[in-house]
Design an enzyme around this catalytic site. Structure first.
Site, PDB file in Angstrom:
ATOM      1  N   LEU A  72       0.852  -1.189   0.000  1.00 18.43           N
ATOM      2  CA  LEU A  72       0.000   0.000   0.000  1.00 18.43           C
ATOM      3  C   LEU A  72       0.889   1.240   0.000  1.00 18.43           C
ATOM      4  O   LEU A  72       1.997   1.222   0.538  1.00 18.43           O
ATOM      5  CB  LEU A  72      -0.875   0.022   1.260  1.00 18.43           C
ATOM      6  CG  LEU A  72      -1.962  -1.047   1.343  1.00 18.43           C
ATOM      7  CD1 LEU A  72      -2.677  -0.955   2.688  1.00 18.43           C
ATOM      8  CD2 LEU A  72      -2.946  -0.898   0.195  1.00 18.43           C
TER       9      LEU A  72
ATOM     10  N   ASN B  70      -3.245   1.723 -10.813  1.00 15.35           N
ATOM     11  CA  ASN B  70      -2.843   0.324 -10.639  1.00 15.35           C
ATOM     12  C   ASN B  70      -3.605  -0.521 -11.648  1.00 15.35           C
ATOM     13  O   ASN B  70      -4.698  -0.142 -12.084  1.00 15.35           O
ATOM     14  CB  ASN B  70      -3.198  -0.144  -9.225  1.00 15.35           C
ATOM     15  CG  ASN B  70      -2.796  -1.596  -8.968  1.00 15.35           C
ATOM     16  OD1 ASN B  70      -1.714  -2.031  -9.378  1.00 15.35           O
ATOM     17  ND2 ASN B  70      -3.661  -2.356  -8.303  1.00 15.35           N
TER      18      ASN B  70
ATOM     19  N   HIS C 170      -5.175  -4.408 -11.999  1.00 17.05           N
ATOM     20  CA  HIS C 170      -5.519  -5.579 -11.188  1.00 17.05           C
ATOM     21  C   HIS C 170      -6.114  -6.651 -12.106  1.00 17.05           C
ATOM     22  O   HIS C 170      -6.937  -6.330 -12.970  1.00 17.05           O
ATOM     23  CB  HIS C 170      -6.527  -5.177 -10.104  1.00 17.05           C
ATOM     24  CG  HIS C 170      -6.859  -6.304  -9.172  1.00 17.05           C
ATOM     25  ND1 HIS C 170      -6.005  -6.706  -8.167  1.00 17.05           N
ATOM     26  CD2 HIS C 170      -7.931  -7.130  -9.116  1.00 17.05           C
ATOM     27  CE1 HIS C 170      -6.550  -7.733  -7.522  1.00 17.05           C
ATOM     28  NE2 HIS C 170      -7.710  -8.005  -8.073  1.00 17.05           N
TER      29      HIS C 170
HETATM   30  C1  GRF Z   1      -0.284  -8.383 -13.114  1.00 20.85           C
HETATM   31  O1  GRF Z   1      -1.148  -9.481 -13.197  1.00 20.85           O
HETATM   32  C2  GRF Z   1      -0.994  -7.194 -12.510  1.00 20.85           C
HETATM   33  O2  GRF Z   1      -2.358  -7.163 -12.793  1.00 20.85           O
HETATM   34  C3  GRF Z   1      -0.800  -7.424 -11.034  1.00 20.85           C
HETATM   35  O3  GRF Z   1       0.495  -7.942 -10.931  1.00 20.85           O
HETATM   36  C4  GRF Z   1       0.831  -8.627 -12.128  1.00 20.85           C
HETATM   37  C5  GRF Z   1       2.145  -8.080 -12.619  1.00 20.85           C
HETATM   38  O4  GRF Z   1       2.613  -8.812 -13.719  1.00 20.85           O
HETATM   39  N1  GRF Z   1      -1.031  -6.224 -10.279  1.00 20.85           N
HETATM   40  P1  GRF Z   1       3.851  -8.307 -14.573  1.00 20.85           P
HETATM   41  O5  GRF Z   1       5.039  -8.218 -13.647  1.00 20.85           O
HETATM   42  O6  GRF Z   1       3.505  -6.971 -15.140  1.00 20.85           O
HETATM   43  O7  GRF Z   1       4.040  -9.337 -15.622  1.00 20.85           O
END
Ligand code: GRF
Length: 202
Positions: free
Chosen positions: A98, A113, A115
């Site tokens: 966070l 971000n 997700h």
């Molecule tokens: C992704 O799935 C993103 O949604 C999540 O963490 C992962 C990061 O993957 N927050 P990468 O390192 O960008 O391949």
């Protein structure tokens, strides 16, 4: 606020210790491919052995090793880097911690971000990595997807900026869902950043 044609918005990308950096790479490639006025000025990784460190070297993106376990020192250094680099937006890509409301206030720039689920479902503390897709798989959902949202001091909680729904009804495993959702992540993050900054500074 009007923006001169030659100006480029400067983005900082925060990743984690285990980050593959696939979203960072997708952002970098999309900015270049479309010739959008966006560039990644620097990235952060929490350890020198994170794969994203090597990726940044290949892409000629400065990568700072900042350990977020000591939140105060991490945020103070990040604030300095953002001010020195006149950063316009922070993009989290696999960053697990966070950020404090004090940091978000002092930074005074948007923090986004991405997700790997359709928030507000399957988000919050403990919902990261494969755990998200395991929960989606266990619930026998037909759809999952990717969400880009503004960051506030709660996990996966801020205003939703962009979302892409994907059909996962034929996915035989959480891993298969993860792969399909990751493709959607790579599609939506860069345009979401461009669209957010364009609207904010129009
Ligand atoms: C992704 O799935 C993103 O949604 C999540 O963490 C992962 C990061 O993957 N927050 P990468 O390192 O960008 O391949």
């Amino acid at each position: 606020m009007a923006r001169a044609a030659s100006e480029t918005w400067k983005i900082a990308v925060l990743t984690s210790g285990h980050g593959r950096g696939s979203n960072l790479l997708a952002l970098h490639q999309a900015f270049a491919r479309h010739n959008w006025p966006l560039r990644i000025s620097f990235a952060t990784a929490s350890g020198a052995t994170a794969p994203v460190v090597r990726l940044c070297a290949e892409l000629h993106i400065p990568c700072h090793i900042l350990n977020p376990r000591c939140q105060e020192a991490f945020e103070a250094r990040l604030l300095e880097l953002c001010r020195e680099g006149r950063i316009d937006l922070i993009a989290l890509a696999g960053f697990m911690k966070l950020l404090s409301s004090a940091f978000l206030d002092q930074a005074g720039i948007p923090v986004l971000n991405i997700h790997p689920a359709l928030l507000p479902q399957y988000g919050g503390a403990g919902m990261y990595g494969l755990r998200v897709h395991e929960a989606v798989f266990a619930a026998e959902e037909r759809f999952s997807g990717a969400t880009v949202h503004l960051v506030d001091p709660l996990y996966d909680h801020g205003k939703i900026i962009a979302q892409e729904k994907v059909d996962i009804s034929d996915c035989p495993s959480p891993e298969a869902i993860a792969a399909r959702v990751l493709e959607a992540e790579h599609q939506i993050y860069a345009p979401a950043i461009l669209s957010y900054l364009s609207q904010k500074f129009r």
